[in-house]
Design an enzyme around this catalytic site. Structure first.
Site, PDB file in Angstrom:
ATOM      1  N   HIS A  70     -15.148 -27.999  10.910  1.00 55.89           N
ATOM      2  CA  HIS A  70     -16.265 -28.073   9.957  1.00 55.89           C
ATOM      3  C   HIS A  70     -17.433 -27.293  10.535  1.00 55.89           C
ATOM      4  CE1 HIS A  70     -19.811 -29.795   7.952  1.00 55.89           C
ATOM      5  NE2 HIS A  70     -19.001 -30.061   6.954  1.00 55.89           N
TER       6      HIS A  70
ATOM      7  N   GLU B 284     -11.374 -39.949   3.817  1.00 55.25           N
ATOM      8  CA  GLU B 284     -12.781 -39.754   3.485  1.00 55.25           C
ATOM      9  C   GLU B 284     -13.221 -38.377   3.961  1.00 55.25           C
ATOM     10  OE1 GLU B 284     -17.161 -41.859   4.156  1.00 55.25           O
ATOM     11  OE2 GLU B 284     -15.332 -42.822   4.909  1.00 55.25           O
ATOM     12  N   LEU B 285     -13.847 -37.615   3.105  1.00 50.91           N
ATOM     13  CA  LEU B 285     -14.198 -36.224   3.382  1.00 50.91           C
ATOM     14  C   LEU B 285     -15.052 -36.083   4.637  1.00 50.91           C
ATOM     15  CD1 LEU B 285     -14.205 -33.231   2.438  1.00 50.91           C
ATOM     16  CD2 LEU B 285     -16.283 -33.785   1.139  1.00 50.91           C
ATOM     17  N   ASP B 286     -14.598 -35.226   5.561  1.00 50.09           N
ATOM     18  CA  ASP B 286     -15.350 -34.870   6.772  1.00 50.09           C
ATOM     19  C   ASP B 286     -15.782 -36.092   7.574  1.00 50.09           C
ATOM     20  OD1 ASP B 286     -15.117 -32.186   6.138  1.00 50.09           O
ATOM     21  OD2 ASP B 286     -17.024 -32.125   5.058  1.00 50.09           O
ATOM     22  N   SER B 287     -14.942 -37.098   7.634  1.00 48.69           N
ATOM     23  CA  SER B 287     -15.317 -38.340   8.318  1.00 48.69           C
ATOM     24  C   SER B 287     -14.272 -38.792   9.335  1.00 48.69           C
ATOM     25  CB  SER B 287     -15.548 -39.463   7.296  1.00 48.69           C
ATOM     26  OG  SER B 287     -16.623 -39.149   6.439  1.00 48.69           O
TER      27      SER B 287
END
Length: 327
Positions: free
Chosen positions: A235, A269-272
């Site tokens: 990311h 869960e997105l980008d978690s």
């Protein structure tokens, strides 16, 4: 939360000078110095996670020493009041005296003795390299860096395929590289209605883990469960800040003075997902958006490569629900 970190290198055999010498030059005590009879030693890695109790380090050390092996580096982490023990050991051994089948059996017995949640041994010179699939969208910088790292032997992986939701022309540097090295390239056009996940699963079923090298599609929970193995993502931002689309522009407009990249495991869960590696780079008022993005891309490449290397060297262990221990 305070943490207890045990450094055990002083109490275990450590041969730091060996790190700069060929394993072929190492001798066991009492053996002939004649090169024709000296053993050719091999490098091994073992990671261990189990409930904490007295004597684990001693048993791990004895397991290796009893077979003529010698520990080069040992690192232990015990979080306070958590009753869990983590360790990573690097050692050298004579594969004639300690065959791989026997090694697996010995560490398996230790695993049962301590009710281990994780016990993995790896012999890099003997074990197959990790097979990975790489998913990528339009941007090439992370993909190109991975390909060059693989070609130079800096990344201990075999790239089985590259999958993209964007087509690449036949004569680009990426397609020429892939063709030259026999790495299959698959273009799967995606839409909101069809992410082509079943086809991706078919292409990556024989991989050990996946790498998202700037793949701009969100993988569904069904895909993650069906694949069932680790997926490493990069990311371009320091999570949890600037999630979602165009984080470089978000950070630029926010006037940040440090930019960075986060490599993490993919979760529903997105980008978690649990973070593996983070890196930063300083920016200033002198940067425009173009130089800002260029610096960001450089950090992304380094961060992703470091995360993959750490993962392959068994330096990454799960900790609690959403954390990692990185040795």
């Amino acid at each position: 939360m305070s943490l207890i970190r045990r450094r055990v290198s002083s109490s275990l055999p450590r041969l730091s000078k060996f790190a700069i010498r060929s394993f072929k030059s190492l001798k066991f005590p009492g053996e002939s110095l004649d090169s024709s009879t000296s053993p050719v030693l091999t490098h091994g890695i073992h990671v261990f996670q189990c409930p904490d109790e007295v004597g684990i380090v001693a048993k791990l050390s004895d397991c290796i020493a009893s077979r003529g092996g010698n520990i080069l580096v040992a690192d232990v982490f015990v979080p306070e009041k958590k009753n869990v023990f983590y360790s990573r050991s690097e050692f050298i051994f004579d594969p004639v005296k300690w065959p791989r089948e026997q090694m697996d059996e010995d560490f398996f017995k230790l695993s049962k003795r301590f009710n281990a949640m994780k016990s993995v041994v790896r012999v890099p010179d003997e074990d197959p390299k990790y097979k990975i699939g790489v998913l990528v969208s339009k941007q090439d910088h992370c993909l190109v860096d991975l390909l060059h790292g693989w070609q130079d032997g800096k990344l201990p992986v075999d790239i089985t395929c590259v999958i993209s939701n964007h087509d690449r022309l036949p004569n680009t540097h990426v397609t020429r590289f892939l063709e030259r090295h026999g790495i299959p390239y698959h273009h799967l056009h995606t839409s909101k209605e069809n992410k082509r996940e079943e086809e991706i699963l078919e292409l990556v079923q024989n991989t050990d883990f996946l790498v998202l090298a700037r793949y701009m599609q969100v993988l569904s929970g069904n895909f993650l469960r069906a694949y069932g193995k680790d997926i490493i993502n990069i990311h371009h931002g320091l999570l949890p800040s600037f999630k979602g689309g165009n984080p470089s522009k978000q950070a630029f407009e926010a006037g940040v003075k440090l930019i960075g990249a986060t490599s993490h495991f993919v979760s529903e869960e997105l980008d978690s997902g649990p973070i593996i590696e983070q890196m930063v780079e300083r920016v200033s008022h002198k940067d425009n958006l173009r130089s800002f993005v260029r610096k960001s891309e450089e950090v992304e490449k380094q961060c992703l490569a470091k995360a993959i290397k750490s993962y392959c060297e068994l330096r990454v262990l799960p900790y609690e629900v959403n954390k990692t221990v990185i040795f």
